[in-house]
Design a protein around this motif. Sequence first.
Motif, PDB file in Angstrom:
ATOM      1  N   LYS A  25       0.840  -1.209   0.000  1.00  0.00           N
ATOM      2  CA  LYS A  25       0.000   0.000   0.000  1.00  0.00           C
ATOM      3  C   LYS A  25       0.874   1.258   0.000  1.00  0.00           C
ATOM      4  O   LYS A  25       0.547   2.247  -0.647  1.00  0.00           O
ATOM      5  N   LEU A  29       1.039   4.373  -2.613  1.00  0.00           N
ATOM      6  CA  LEU A  29       1.022   5.786  -2.226  1.00  0.00           C
ATOM      7  C   LEU A  29       2.182   6.546  -2.862  1.00  0.00           C
ATOM      8  O   LEU A  29       2.023   7.701  -3.260  1.00  0.00           O
ATOM      9  N   ARG A  32       1.223   7.229  -6.359  1.00  0.00           N
ATOM     10  CA  ARG A  32       0.130   8.204  -6.465  1.00  0.00           C
ATOM     11  C   ARG A  32       0.553   9.627  -6.097  1.00  0.00           C
ATOM     12  O   ARG A  32       0.211  10.587  -6.784  1.00  0.00           O
ATOM     13  N   ILE A  38       5.902  11.633   0.076  1.00  0.00           N
ATOM     14  CA  ILE A  38       5.958  10.483   0.974  1.00  0.00           C
ATOM     15  C   ILE A  38       7.160  10.596   1.908  1.00  0.00           C
ATOM     16  O   ILE A  38       7.071  10.281   3.093  1.00  0.00           O
TER      17      ILE A  38
END
Length: 83
Positions: A25, A29, A32, A38
């Motif tokens: 996940k 992220l 994305r 991040i």
Amino acid sequence: MATAWGEIAGLYTVNHLLNLYIAPKIGQLIVRFGERRILTLKYMGLILVLAGYALVESAILAATLYIIDHLFFSMAIAIKTYF
């Protein structure tokens, strides 16, 4: 002494199972939102976790911070792709 080893093994097991589920996940992220955002999230979170380590008095809270710390460590994938 046997109880402490069992608790540590349980902590490692929970940590690895959560990382096994959440690491993909985190990769999504990164795709994305980008590496820069991040990494900013990672280091801001680590500041809070490390401050929590300094102030914690409960073993349960310390274990929770340990797991959160390792989830942020999973974001190190972003460093490799960013540079």
